[in-house]
Design a protein around this motif. Structure first.
Motif, PDB file in Angstrom:
ATOM      1  N   ILE A  20      20.772  19.062  21.275  1.00 19.21           N
ATOM      2  CA  ILE A  20      20.271  18.612  19.970  1.00 19.21           C
ATOM      3  C   ILE A  20      18.765  18.409  20.023  1.00 19.21           C
ATOM      4  N   ASN A  21      18.288  17.803  21.095  1.00 20.59           N
ATOM      5  CA  ASN A  21      16.851  17.565  21.255  1.00 20.59           C
ATOM      6  C   ASN A  21      16.072  18.874  21.311  1.00 20.59           C
ATOM      7  N   GLU A  22      16.588  19.858  22.006  1.00 18.91           N
ATOM      8  CA  GLU A  22      15.910  21.154  22.081  1.00 18.91           C
ATOM      9  C   GLU A  22      15.762  21.771  20.691  1.00 18.91           C
ATOM     10  N   LYS A  23      16.804  21.681  19.892  1.00 21.52           N
ATOM     11  CA  LYS A  23      16.735  22.214  18.530  1.00 21.52           C
ATOM     12  C   LYS A  23      15.700  21.462  17.698  1.00 21.52           C
ATOM     13  N   LYS A  24      15.679  20.140  17.824  1.00 24.09           N
ATOM     14  CA  LYS A  24      14.727  19.330  17.063  1.00 24.09           C
ATOM     15  C   LYS A  24      13.285  19.603  17.495  1.00 24.09           C
ATOM     16  N   ILE A  25      13.077  19.820  18.787  1.00 23.12           N
ATOM     17  CA  ILE A  25      11.724  20.121  19.264  1.00 23.12           C
ATOM     18  C   ILE A  25      11.245  21.439  18.670  1.00 23.12           C
ATOM     19  N   ARG A  26      12.121  22.429  18.601  1.00 23.81           N
ATOM     20  CA  ARG A  26      11.750  23.719  17.997  1.00 23.81           C
ATOM     21  C   ARG A  26      11.367  23.552  16.529  1.00 23.81           C
ATOM     22  N   GLU A  27      11.976  22.562  15.866  1.00 25.87           N
ATOM     23  CA  GLU A  27      11.660  22.286  14.467  1.00 25.87           C
ATOM     24  C   GLU A  27      10.436  21.383  14.319  1.00 25.87           C
ATOM     25  N   VAL A  30      10.059  15.269  17.316  1.00 28.99           N
ATOM     26  CA  VAL A  30      10.166  14.727  18.670  1.00 28.99           C
ATOM     27  C   VAL A  30      10.624  13.268  18.669  1.00 28.99           C
ATOM     28  N   ASN A  31      11.184  12.807  17.555  1.00 28.21           N
ATOM     29  CA  ASN A  31      11.581  11.399  17.426  1.00 28.21           C
ATOM     30  C   ASN A  31      12.724  11.000  18.351  1.00 28.21           C
ATOM     31  N   ILE A  32      13.593  11.922  18.694  1.00 25.89           N
ATOM     32  CA  ILE A  32      14.767  11.587  19.513  1.00 25.89           C
ATOM     33  C   ILE A  32      14.418  11.467  20.999  1.00 25.89           C
ATOM     34  N   MET A  33      13.239  11.911  21.386  1.00 27.05           N
ATOM     35  CA  MET A  33      12.886  11.922  22.808  1.00 27.05           C
ATOM     36  C   MET A  33      12.875  10.524  23.422  1.00 27.05           C
ATOM     37  N   ALA A  34      12.416   9.521  22.695  1.00 28.08           N
ATOM     38  CA  ALA A  34      12.409   8.152  23.224  1.00 28.08           C
ATOM     39  C   ALA A  34      13.828   7.662  23.481  1.00 28.08           C
ATOM     40  N   ASP A  35      14.749   7.998  22.592  1.00 27.24           N
ATOM     41  CA  ASP A  35      16.149   7.606  22.782  1.00 27.24           C
ATOM     42  C   ASP A  35      16.745   8.291  24.007  1.00 27.24           C
ATOM     43  N   ILE A  36      16.458   9.564  24.162  1.00 28.79           N
ATOM     44  CA  ILE A  36      16.968  10.304  25.315  1.00 28.79           C
ATOM     45  C   ILE A  36      16.419   9.723  26.605  1.00 28.79           C
TER      46      ILE A  36
END
Length: 72
Positions: A20-27, A30-36
């Motif tokens: 999911i994070n990879e897809k969001k980064i392509r878009e 980068v908001n989910i990165m802190a959660d990950i």
């Protein structure tokens, strides 16, 4: 080696979150990165503590000598 089911569950969840994070980064999101990062840090601590406990059980099962020459 058979891992306990909860570790396999955490692994599969982390893989899904990573995808999911990879897809969001392509878009450009980068908001989910802190959660990950937080989840992976907690998981690392949990798995490390679990592994140390397993190793301690192995050492105790060998009479306290672990894998040394004295344990045969």
């Amino acid at each position: 080696m058979d891992y306990p089911l909860f570790i396999l569950y955490f692994l599969s969840e982390m893989v899904e979150i990573y995808i999911i994070n990879e897809k969001k980064i392509r878009e450009g999101d980068v908001n989910i990165m802190a959660d990950i990062h937080s989840i992976s840090l907690g998981l690392k601590a949990f798995c490390t503590d679990f592994a140390i406990g397993v190793m301690n059980d192995i050492i105790l099962a060998c009479g306290g000598h672990g894998y040394s020459h004295f344990s045969g």
